[in-house]
Design a protein around this motif. Structure first.
Motif, PDB file in Angstrom:
ATOM      1  N   ARG A 248      -0.102  -1.377  -0.916  1.00  0.00           N
ATOM      2  CA  ARG A 248      -0.260  -0.532  -2.094  1.00  0.00           C
ATOM      3  C   ARG A 248      -0.807   0.818  -1.676  1.00  0.00           C
ATOM      4  O   ARG A 248      -1.819   0.897  -0.973  1.00  0.00           O
ATOM      5  CB  ARG A 248      -1.190  -1.189  -3.127  1.00  0.00           C
ATOM      6  N   ASN A 249      -0.132   1.860  -2.140  1.00  0.00           N
ATOM      7  CA  ASN A 249      -0.537   3.234  -1.817  1.00  0.00           C
ATOM      8  C   ASN A 249      -0.691   3.439  -0.310  1.00  0.00           C
ATOM      9  O   ASN A 249      -1.620   4.112   0.151  1.00  0.00           O
ATOM     10  CB  ASN A 249      -1.839   3.579  -2.540  1.00  0.00           C
TER      11      ASN A 249
ATOM     12  N   ASP B 249      -4.288 -10.265  -8.992  1.00  0.00           N
ATOM     13  CA  ASP B 249      -4.727  -9.020  -9.621  1.00  0.00           C
ATOM     14  C   ASP B 249      -5.735  -9.350 -10.707  1.00  0.00           C
ATOM     15  O   ASP B 249      -5.544 -10.302 -11.477  1.00  0.00           O
ATOM     16  CB  ASP B 249      -3.545  -8.279 -10.253  1.00  0.00           C
TER      17      ASP B 249
END
Length: 441
Positions: free
Chosen positions: A125-126, A90
């Motif tokens: 993610r999402n 990240d």
């Protein structure tokens, strides 16, 4: 220290075995950069007395043995190292941290009879899943000594029994490039770990040059994959004789591995093809292609209607450059959004040798990498709203073919520039757009 030294030697041997001769020459050039750049030319648009101002603009400016490569998820990067699982990171406010709860999937992929083992590192993610894996082998018995794998969600309403698609790139010269081109596709059932071919490999011709299956039977890049909606799109040169870099191709669609491929368009001029709402968009030679013109075309998903959206004059290769969804007319400096079919003239700027460019997600900013005379390089930051730009000119502005120029988000730009150390040939450079416009005169 001895282990670290042995590790470096092992990696050097691996690279020398895998990478093509041209790539080795290029990398030797990279490793010699510290000697060539003992004197760094001043940035033309930065006060020459402030030698560190270029690096002070960056929110991240660090050298590494392997570059951080941007993924298809915002603010997530990955790192490829030999004989190691791909690691995900990240990016947040000038720092990289390892992604937590990365999942692993052990797969065996049959690539033209060679069963390649790979460990996929992936996250969701999402609702969006993305994963990467790599394979390296020194065995001369293998057809493929290198392979990069990308995992993503299958298109919605996919008729197969799989929940993921798996793409393979065998070109080791692209190992550190964030925009890759893939020549094989599989479907993956994450519960059973079953990997199945989506296309029939028996239809794939053999290359006279390499003796391997032609890698132009199936062509997709990351941008095509990211546009998938309810079907698979790909470009293929199966019906053309290999003779040059891009010698002709057709666009096909496919619902799943159990249904035949459908021809969407023939004689396209580029690998550009997108799904947008109920249309498929592509670039095709005009019917009167003796004039050298080409067209932006759309076709409804049920293949019932072709529409010419726009006609471009001039030769595609000579007069234009495309990056992602955008096309630039180099003579007029007109930027075309191929998906939205809009145009914008870049006022007050001329760029003669564009290496590449990138447009921000909100389409308000564009950044160029340009080669100038006398080995000088230029990075140009252009604001499409106010029609103004700032630029940096240096001998070490960016790293040749591995620049990886991209937007992390609407306000953060990422690219790779040369390192000063032969042991760490890459330098990831992340810079704030606002800081560029507030700092550079």
């Amino acid at each position: 220290m001895e282990n670290q030294k042995n590790s470096h030697i092992k990696w050097a041997i691996t690279i020398s075995m895998l990478i093509a001769a041209s790539f080795l020459i290029y990398m030797s050039f990279i490793y010699n950069l510290p000697h060539m750049y003992d004197y760094l030319g001043p940035a033309v648009n930065i006060n020459a007395q402030q030698k560190d101002l270029y690096t002070s603009l960056a929110s991240y400016d660090r050298e590494s043995q392997y570059p951080f490569i941007q993924s298809d998820i915002d603010n997530v990067f990955y790192v490829i190292e030999p004989n190691k699982d791909v690691e995900l990171f990240d990016y947040n406010y000038g720092n990289f941290s390892k992604v937590k709860n990365v999942k692993k999937m052990e797969l065996t992929v049959d690539c033209h009879g060679q069963k390649i083992p790979v460990t996929m590192s992936y996250i969701t993610r999402n609702g969006k899943t993305i994963g990467y894996g790599n394979f390296v082998s020194l065995s001369s018995k293998n057809m493929y000594s290198y392979a990069f794998f990308k995992l993503c969600n299958a298109p919605k309403n996919y008729d197969g029994s799989a929940d993921f698609l798996l793409f393979v790139d065998f070109n080791s010269e692209n190992v550190f490039c964030f925009k890759k081109q893939y020549s094989m596709i599989f479907e993956v059932n994450s519960k059973t770990k079953k990997v199945s071919k989506v296309l029939n490999p028996n239809d794939q011709a053999i290359s006279i040059k390499t003796g391997k299956p032609r890698d132009d039977f199936f062509i997709v890049d990351d941008d095509i994959i990211n546009s998938y909606d309810n079907q698979i799109l790909f470009v293929s040169s199966r019906n053309y004789k290999q003779s040059s870099e891009f010698y002709g191709a057709d666009v096909f669609s496919k619902k799943d591995r159990n249904t035949p491929s459908s021809l969407i368009a023939s004689k396209v001029v580029d690998e550009f093809v997108r799904q947008d709402k109920d249309e498929i968009i592509y670039l095709q030679k005009s019917k009167n292609h003796q004039s050298g013109s080409f067209c932006l075309m759309s076709k409804t998903k049920n293949n019932s209607k072709n529409t010419v959206l726009r006609t471009f004059d001039g030769d595609f290769k000579e007069n234009y450059i495309r990056c992602g969804d955008f096309l630039i007319d180099k003579a007029t400096m007109t930027l075309y959004d191929l998906v939205e079919n809009t145009e914008s003239v870049l006022m007050g700027i001329s760029i003669n040798d564009i290496k590449c460019f990138a447009v921000s997600p909100d389409k308000t900013k564009i950044i160029f990498a340009e080669n100038l005379n006398n080995q000088v390089q230029r990075i140009v930051f252009y604001d499409l709203n106010i029609k103004r730009f700032k630029s940096i000119e240096r001998y070490d502005a960016f790293l040749g073919d591995f620049i990886n120029l991209s937007f992390v988000n609407n306000d953060i730009v990422s690219y790779v520039k040369p390192s000063k150390s032969p042991n760490t040939p890459f330098c990831n450079f992340i810079i704030s757009w606002d800081k560029v416009f507030s700092t550079i005169p």
